[in-house]
Design an enzyme around this catalytic site. Sequence first.
Site, mmCIF file in Angstrom:
data_model
loop_
_atom_site.group_PDB
_atom_site.id
_atom_site.type_symbol
_atom_site.label_atom_id
_atom_site.label_comp_id
_atom_site.label_asym_id
_atom_site.label_seq_id
_atom_site.Cartn_x
_atom_site.Cartn_y
_atom_site.Cartn_z
ATOM 1 N N ASP A 16 0.821 -1.208 0.000
ATOM 2 C CA ASP A 16 0.000 0.000 0.000
ATOM 3 C C ASP A 16 0.857 1.261 0.000
ATOM 4 O OD1 ASP A 16 -1.982 -1.845 0.290
ATOM 5 O OD2 ASP A 16 -2.828 -1.025 2.134
ATOM 6 N N SER A 70 -8.065 -2.492 10.143
ATOM 7 C CA SER A 70 -8.235 -3.697 9.325
ATOM 8 C C SER A 70 -9.541 -4.426 9.608
ATOM 9 C CB SER A 70 -7.067 -4.639 9.617
ATOM 10 O OG SER A 70 -7.341 -5.923 9.124
ATOM 11 N N LEU A 80 9.092 1.811 13.645
ATOM 12 C CA LEU A 80 7.918 2.035 14.497
ATOM 13 C C LEU A 80 8.168 1.617 15.940
ATOM 14 C CD1 LEU A 80 5.173 0.969 11.969
ATOM 15 C CD2 LEU A 80 5.380 3.225 13.037
ATOM 16 N N GLU A 116 -9.691 -7.417 9.821
ATOM 17 C CA GLU A 116 -9.292 -8.502 10.725
ATOM 18 C C GLU A 116 -9.781 -8.212 12.150
ATOM 19 O OE1 GLU A 116 -7.885 -11.310 9.669
ATOM 20 O OE2 GLU A 116 -7.317 -12.180 11.583
ATOM 21 N N TYR A 171 -2.402 -10.214 15.687
ATOM 22 C CA TYR A 171 -2.458 -9.095 14.738
ATOM 23 C C TYR A 171 -3.776 -8.332 14.899
ATOM 24 C CZ TYR A 171 -3.175 -6.682 10.282
ATOM 25 O OH TYR A 171 -3.461 -5.735 9.327
#
Length: 337
Positions: A14, A131, A65, A133, A154
Amino acid sequence: MPKVALITGTTGQDGSYLAELLLDKGYVVHGLKRRSSSFNTERIERVDVHPRHPDARLFLHYGDLGDMGSLVHLIREVQPDEVYNLGAQSHVRVSFDVPGYTADVTGLGAVRVMEAIRIAGVNCRVYQASSSEMYGSTPPPQRETTPFHPRSPYGCSKVFAYWSAVNYREAWDMHVSNGILFNHESPRRGENFVTRKISRAVARIEAGIQDTLFLGNLDAVRDWGYAPEYVEAMWLMLQQDKPDDYVIATGEARTVREFVHAAFAMVDIDWEKHVQIDPQYMRPTEVDALIGDASKAREQLGWVPKTGFTDLVRIMVDADRQLLEDERMGRLVRIDR
Ligand code: NAP
Ligand code: GDD
């Protein structure tokens, strides 16, 4: 003055499409890249001109990060108008193997980005890559008001990041938006995500250099869209006067088995002769069905998906056949700089 954007995860699928989109719109784009022992900038090489070239508008900076200091320094230095936090340990199966690391980078990493913006005192708009998810086992269709029930480290990390983004918006009046993106794919998809694993294998099996494709759960249902269209939605979110959260999806439901069937059919090969199930690709807890309702994005952002399932499969299989041909002809050159 051109607008300035900072992208974390700019070397990913992305991030690379978003960098191209923003450069096309006239932005100056700064990208965070992490140190790795092998090249990780392949996806953005086509737009990455040397930083001292007079036309350069894309600048890559080392950072991580997990490293607050690098984020504060970078944000202070580049003074972005827009920050897109796309960086993550983004593989769901792998997150079961490295749950602590995933929570640190995918979850806490988002907090570090937003806190770094506050510390640097920069007034900018923020996109958080949330997400589908996060919905996990909550049945479809899923929309912005659907409760989360994540099924992986995640997913849990993304839920933490999502609510942190909402909290920075409410506590500090920051312009932070969550894009709740359903699965989106492309020829730049990492090779260990299921669609790319399939399209790459189809090209190799057709060429006679692979015989078997090992997969896990073929019954999972996903809502697969085309990645370049999804980064447009990210940008649209940050152009709104008010920050908000949006589902981005096609609404079209397909199983992994259907993807396999469609991809092999494109080269006229019977998939059942080449696909075997390997339990190592099963997940301790699976997300059975993700099908998004993107009505809010359509109504408020004017965003609609354009590429359907069959076209997506064709784009990916064609690209992998071409890539294999290029590799065999020795046409690929890695740019060292
Ligand atoms: P991707 O291809 O896996 O890219 C992830 C990016 O994060 C890469 O640039 C990676 O760097 C970087 N990264 C990983 N660990 C990092 C760290 N510790 N510090 C800094 N950068 C780090 O993922 P994607 O498909 O482009 O997805 C972009 C974002 O959207 C991710 O946050 C993902 O979780 C989320 N998302 C994706 C989808 C989807 O279907 N694609 C759907 C919903 C949400 P390297 O290149 O060095 O690995
Ligand atoms: N990766 C993989 N490899 N998945 C397989 C395999 C295999 O060999 N065989 C079957 N699957 C199934 C997985 O169990 C899952 O149900 C489905 O294929 C899709 O798996 P992935 O392509 O790995 O994607 P994901 O849905 O787990 O996660 C992706 O989409 C999320 C959005 O819903 C990632 O891009 C995440 O970062 C993203 O947030």
